[in-house]
Design a protein around this motif. Sequence first.
Motif, short mmCIF file in Angstrom:
data_model
loop_
_atom_site.label_atom_id
_atom_site.label_comp_id
_atom_site.label_asym_id
_atom_site.label_seq_id
_atom_site.Cartn_x
_atom_site.Cartn_y
_atom_site.Cartn_z
N GLU A 1 0.83 -1.21 0.00
CA GLU A 1 0.00 0.00 0.00
C GLU A 1 0.86 1.26 0.00
O GLU A 1 0.52 2.26 -0.63
N SER B 1 -7.95 0.71 -1.13
CA SER B 1 -7.61 0.05 0.14
C SER B 1 -7.25 1.06 1.22
O SER B 1 -7.62 0.89 2.39
N LYS C 1 -10.44 2.70 2.34
CA LYS C 1 -11.20 1.80 3.21
C LYS C 1 -10.66 1.85 4.63
O LYS C 1 -11.42 1.94 5.60
#
Length: 363
Positions: free
Chosen positions: A188, A245, A248
Motif C-alpha cells: 500500500e 484500500s 477503506k
Amino acid sequence: MAKDAITLAWNDMRRRHFATAIKRLESKADVYEDNFEYYLVLGIACLYVGDIGAASSYLQMARRIRLTDSRLLLAQAAIFLRRGDSARAIQYYLEIKENDPGNKTADAALAFIRIHGDYDTICRWVDTGKIEQFYPPLGFNPDKIALLVTPLIACMLGVAVVLFAFHRGQRYPAYRADLPQLELSSEEKSDAKEKDLSNQTYKYILSNKEIVKKYNDALRYFQTHRDNAAQIEINRILNSDASLSIKKKSRILADYLEAPDFDTIMDVPSYSEVAAETALYMDCWVDWGGKISNAVTYDNGSFTCDLLVGDETLSNYEGSVSVHFDSARDFDSSAYVQILGQVAFEGGKWYLKGRSVYQKVKK
C-alpha cells in the motif's frame, strides 16, 4: 456561630474525611443549586475518593458558572492527567499559570509531565495515590502534628525531585487504541495512488508520498487524541486519488474517532475555513460562539436554530450556520451562546449537528 455546609465540608476534607464531606453536601443539593462553590467542593471530594465520573460531572457544573478558578482548573487538569492525556492537562496548567503565575501545584505538575510524564508512570502514581499531590491542595490536616507533617512533605518532595532528575528526558505520548490492522502494508505504501483514473474527479491530487504521509498523520493524531486533526487528514484522503484500500482503512479509522466536549475539543476549524472548504472539515467538531435566531421546536421534539457566529456583540460577525438538535434546547436568544456541534452536509448545504450548549449563568 453555626457554619454552613460548604464550610463544614471543607473542614471535613482538610481532615481527609471525604466521604463525610460528600454526604454532608449531597444532602443540601436543593439548597445550593447553581452554586459554584458547592459543585467545586463536591467535585474535589469525589476526585480524592477516586470517583472520577462523579467528579467530572460536578466539576462540569461548576465550570458552567465560572471558568477560570484555579482550584477548578487544577481538579480538571488532574482528571486528564490520571487518564494519561498529558497534552490536555498541560493546556489547563498553562491556563492556571496565566491567571495565577505563582501556583506551585501547577508548576509541580508541569515539571512532572515534562520530565517523567509517561503513561506507565502516571498509572503507578494513580495506583499509589502519589498523583494526589497534583490535586487542588487541602492544606495541613489539623488532626496531625504539624512538626511531623512538614518534614514528611519535604522528604516526599525531595524524593520526587530525585526521581524527576533520574528520569529526565523520558516522555511518551498517551496512546489509546492500538490499531495494528490499520497500518499500511508495504504494498500500500509503494502503490498508494488509484490506478484507474478514468471518469474520476478528485478534489485533491496527491503524490504517493503525500498519501502515505497524510494517512500516517491521521493515525498519529488519533493516538494523541487529536480527533479533529485526524478527521481532516481522513477527509483529504477520501477526496483524493488515493487507492481504494487506503480509503477503506481511512473510513475504518474514522469510526474510532470520539465525540468531544467543551473541555476536550482540539484543533477547531474556523467558520471561514469550513465555509470555504466544507469537504475537508466534514464530520469535524466545532465550538463556535455567537447569537441565536430563528429557533424552532418541532412536534417530534427536535430543535433547529441559526447560529450567528461571532463575538458577544457580533461586531466581528463571521457568518450564519443552521444547527440541528435531536431534542429541544432552551436558549436566551439575547445572550451570547457557545455551541458544540459536528459539521454535516444535507440538501446541498452544510450545517451543524448540535451536541451541547453553554451560556453563562445570569448573576
